[in-house]
Design a protein around this motif. Structure first.
Motif, PDB file in Angstrom:
ATOM      1  N   PHE A   1     -70.909  51.735 -82.611  1.00 56.16           N
ATOM      2  CA  PHE A   1     -69.430  51.190 -83.004  1.00 56.16           C
ATOM      3  C   PHE A   1     -68.916  51.940 -84.301  1.00 56.16           C
ATOM      4  O   PHE A   1     -67.809  52.509 -84.162  1.00 56.16           O
ATOM      5  CB  PHE A   1     -69.416  49.786 -83.399  1.00 56.16           C
ATOM      6  CG  PHE A   1     -68.032  49.075 -83.620  1.00 56.16           C
ATOM      7  CD1 PHE A   1     -67.253  49.175 -82.509  1.00 56.16           C
ATOM      8  CD2 PHE A   1     -67.835  48.384 -84.668  1.00 56.16           C
ATOM      9  CE1 PHE A   1     -65.744  48.757 -82.825  1.00 56.16           C
ATOM     10  CE2 PHE A   1     -66.408  48.213 -84.950  1.00 56.16           C
ATOM     11  CZ  PHE A   1     -65.457  48.140 -84.001  1.00 56.16           C
ATOM     12  N   LEU A   2     -69.815  52.233 -85.268  1.00 53.49           N
ATOM     13  CA  LEU A   2     -69.310  53.055 -86.213  1.00 53.49           C
ATOM     14  C   LEU A   2     -68.855  54.421 -86.004  1.00 53.49           C
ATOM     15  O   LEU A   2     -67.985  55.111 -86.388  1.00 53.49           O
ATOM     16  CB  LEU A   2     -70.353  53.010 -87.531  1.00 53.49           C
ATOM     17  CG  LEU A   2     -70.329  51.852 -88.205  1.00 53.49           C
ATOM     18  CD1 LEU A   2     -71.595  51.535 -89.027  1.00 53.49           C
ATOM     19  CD2 LEU A   2     -69.320  51.321 -88.886  1.00 53.49           C
ATOM     20  N   ARG A   3     -69.595  54.879 -84.987  1.00 57.92           N
ATOM     21  CA  ARG A   3     -69.173  56.406 -84.415  1.00 57.92           C
ATOM     22  C   ARG A   3     -68.152  56.252 -83.873  1.00 57.92           C
ATOM     23  O   ARG A   3     -67.134  57.103 -83.876  1.00 57.92           O
ATOM     24  CB  ARG A   3     -70.378  56.721 -83.447  1.00 57.92           C
ATOM     25  CG  ARG A   3     -71.613  57.360 -84.124  1.00 57.92           C
ATOM     26  CD  ARG A   3     -72.393  58.267 -82.943  1.00 57.92           C
ATOM     27  NE  ARG A   3     -73.010  57.490 -82.113  1.00 57.92           N
ATOM     28  CZ  ARG A   3     -74.012  56.633 -82.103  1.00 57.92           C
ATOM     29  NH1 ARG A   3     -74.749  56.418 -83.182  1.00 57.92           N
ATOM     30  NH2 ARG A   3     -74.342  56.010 -80.963  1.00 57.92           N
ATOM     31  N   LEU A   4     -67.772  55.225 -83.220  1.00 62.12           N
ATOM     32  CA  LEU A   4     -66.345  54.871 -82.372  1.00 62.12           C
ATOM     33  C   LEU A   4     -65.358  55.070 -83.532  1.00 62.12           C
ATOM     34  O   LEU A   4     -64.192  55.452 -83.384  1.00 62.12           O
ATOM     35  CB  LEU A   4     -66.453  53.955 -81.531  1.00 62.12           C
ATOM     36  CG  LEU A   4     -65.078  53.417 -80.589  1.00 62.12           C
ATOM     37  CD1 LEU A   4     -64.827  54.503 -79.562  1.00 62.12           C
ATOM     38  CD2 LEU A   4     -65.109  51.972 -80.034  1.00 62.12           C
ATOM     39  N   LEU A   5     -65.575  54.066 -84.449  1.00 68.93           N
ATOM     40  CA  LEU A   5     -64.297  54.018 -85.442  1.00 68.93           C
ATOM     41  C   LEU A   5     -64.309  55.416 -86.275  1.00 68.93           C
ATOM     42  O   LEU A   5     -63.092  55.597 -86.696  1.00 68.93           O
ATOM     43  CB  LEU A   5     -64.954  52.943 -86.680  1.00 68.93           C
ATOM     44  CG  LEU A   5     -64.860  51.572 -86.190  1.00 68.93           C
ATOM     45  CD1 LEU A   5     -65.243  50.709 -87.401  1.00 68.93           C
ATOM     46  CD2 LEU A   5     -63.719  51.134 -85.547  1.00 68.93           C
ATOM     47  N   ASP A   6     -65.362  56.225 -86.387  1.00 69.37           N
ATOM     48  CA  ASP A   6     -64.921  57.378 -87.022  1.00 69.37           C
ATOM     49  C   ASP A   6     -64.248  58.344 -86.295  1.00 69.37           C
ATOM     50  O   ASP A   6     -63.630  59.233 -86.768  1.00 69.37           O
ATOM     51  CB  ASP A   6     -66.278  58.294 -87.218  1.00 69.37           C
ATOM     52  CG  ASP A   6     -67.154  57.932 -88.341  1.00 69.37           C
ATOM     53  OD1 ASP A   6     -66.507  56.842 -89.133  1.00 69.37           O
ATOM     54  OD2 ASP A   6     -68.412  57.802 -88.168  1.00 69.37           O
ATOM     55  N   LYS A   7     -64.022  58.252 -84.824  1.00 70.01           N
ATOM     56  CA  LYS A   7     -62.827  58.783 -83.987  1.00 70.01           C
ATOM     57  C   LYS A   7     -61.494  58.509 -84.368  1.00 70.01           C
ATOM     58  O   LYS A   7     -60.708  59.259 -83.745  1.00 70.01           O
ATOM     59  CB  LYS A   7     -63.283  58.545 -82.377  1.00 70.01           C
ATOM     60  CG  LYS A   7     -64.644  59.319 -82.164  1.00 70.01           C
ATOM     61  CD  LYS A   7     -64.986  59.201 -80.723  1.00 70.01           C
ATOM     62  CE  LYS A   7     -66.273  59.495 -80.428  1.00 70.01           C
ATOM     63  NZ  LYS A   7     -66.569  59.468 -78.744  1.00 70.01           N
ATOM     64  N   MET A   8     -61.484  57.318 -84.830  1.00 71.39           N
ATOM     65  CA  MET A   8     -60.009  56.954 -84.933  1.00 71.39           C
ATOM     66  C   MET A   8     -59.342  57.380 -86.353  1.00 71.39           C
ATOM     67  O   MET A   8     -60.027  57.695 -87.133  1.00 71.39           O
ATOM     68  CB  MET A   8     -60.015  55.194 -85.105  1.00 71.39           C
ATOM     69  CG  MET A   8     -60.687  54.659 -83.697  1.00 71.39           C
ATOM     70  SD  MET A   8     -60.564  52.922 -84.036  1.00 71.39           S
ATOM     71  CE  MET A   8     -61.566  52.165 -82.520  1.00 71.39           C
ATOM     72  N   LYS A   9     -57.958  57.352 -86.237  1.00 68.74           N
ATOM     73  CA  LYS A   9     -57.212  57.698 -87.263  1.00 68.74           C
ATOM     74  C   LYS A   9     -56.326  56.447 -87.972  1.00 68.74           C
ATOM     75  O   LYS A   9     -56.239  55.602 -86.898  1.00 68.74           O
ATOM     76  CB  LYS A   9     -56.198  58.883 -86.936  1.00 68.74           C
ATOM     77  CG  LYS A   9     -56.646  60.111 -86.368  1.00 68.74           C
ATOM     78  CD  LYS A   9     -55.782  61.202 -85.917  1.00 68.74           C
ATOM     79  CE  LYS A   9     -56.175  62.048 -84.880  1.00 68.74           C
ATOM     80  NZ  LYS A   9     -56.298  61.568 -83.510  1.00 68.74           N
ATOM     81  N   PRO A  10     -55.801  56.372 -88.994  1.00 66.50           N
ATOM     82  CA  PRO A  10     -55.334  55.125 -89.328  1.00 66.50           C
ATOM     83  C   PRO A  10     -54.068  54.923 -88.655  1.00 66.50           C
ATOM     84  O   PRO A  10     -53.674  53.539 -88.312  1.00 66.50           O
ATOM     85  CB  PRO A  10     -54.847  55.513 -90.840  1.00 66.50           C
ATOM     86  CG  PRO A  10     -55.936  56.769 -91.404  1.00 66.50           C
ATOM     87  CD  PRO A  10     -56.340  57.378 -90.000  1.00 66.50           C
ATOM     88  N   GLU A  11     -53.483  55.752 -87.947  1.00 65.29           N
ATOM     89  CA  GLU A  11     -52.249  55.588 -87.436  1.00 65.29           C
ATOM     90  C   GLU A  11     -52.717  54.859 -85.848  1.00 65.29           C
ATOM     91  O   GLU A  11     -51.581  54.344 -85.188  1.00 65.29           O
ATOM     92  CB  GLU A  11     -51.328  56.761 -87.010  1.00 65.29           C
ATOM     93  CG  GLU A  11     -52.076  57.799 -86.548  1.00 65.29           C
ATOM     94  CD  GLU A  11     -52.748  58.825 -87.460  1.00 65.29           C
ATOM     95  OE1 GLU A  11     -53.135  60.105 -87.062  1.00 65.29           O
ATOM     96  OE2 GLU A  11     -52.901  58.370 -88.634  1.00 65.29           O
TER      97      GLU A  11
END
Length: 173
Positions: free
Chosen positions: A39-49
């Protein structure tokens, strides 16, 4: 303890949909750790926007889904602790559709959500590691259904996996 050892009378059949998403042969602690990292790896792919994106009208935004996962982690940890300490107890359900708008998730940052998810999941890993075999097998009633402490741990991982899949399929993350 592995998920394959769960009996169907240890949880409400509704949760089969989550349990089917996890490998049944991993120890609970390892499963929760690997699931956290995925899950943290997935979050790392996200941008604030990305946080304000919703794939359809009326569906939760990404930030709301992440906050929902954190809330569910906490609730299931509380339930597990309560069942371990007070077997046979009856606990109420909760309405996640009420929790999401009340969470004020929209004011959260991606960095704070990542940090909080990791902290909450780590607390859960330590919690389940602290339980004896008897505590893990202790049962009570949640929303009227017989539920074991250990089932809640596996369901937690399956619930996260469910949302990881939704992020990939519907949110294109």
């Amino acid at each position: 303890m592995i998920a394959n050892n769960l009996n169907s009378n240890e949880y409400n059949a509704y949760y089969d949909r989550y349990l089917q998403k996890i490998p049944g042969n991993l120890e609970l602690g390892i499963l929760l750790l690997e699931n956290r990292e995925e899950f943290l790896r997935l979050l790392d792919k996200m941008k604030p926007e990305d946080l304000s994106y919703s794939y359809a009208e009326g569906k939760w935004t990404i930030v709301e889904v992440i906050q929902h996962l954190i809330d569910v982690e906490r609730i299931f940890q509380y339930r597990s602790l309560t069942l371990a300490r007070e077997p046979g107890i009856k606990l109420p359900g909760f309405d996640h559709d009420t929790y999401v708008p009340a969470s004020a998730a929209k004011i959260r940052t991606l960095k704070s959500l990542k940090k909080e998810f990791k902290a909450v999941r780590n607390a859960g890993i330590f919690l389940y590691q602290s339980f004896s075999k008897e505590m893990l097998e202790s049962e009570g009633f949640i929303s009227g259904s017989s539920t074991s402490c250990r089932a809640l741990g596996f369901i937690t991982a399956g619930h996260t996996k469910h949302h990881i899949e939704i992020f990939k399929e519907k949110y294109q993350i």
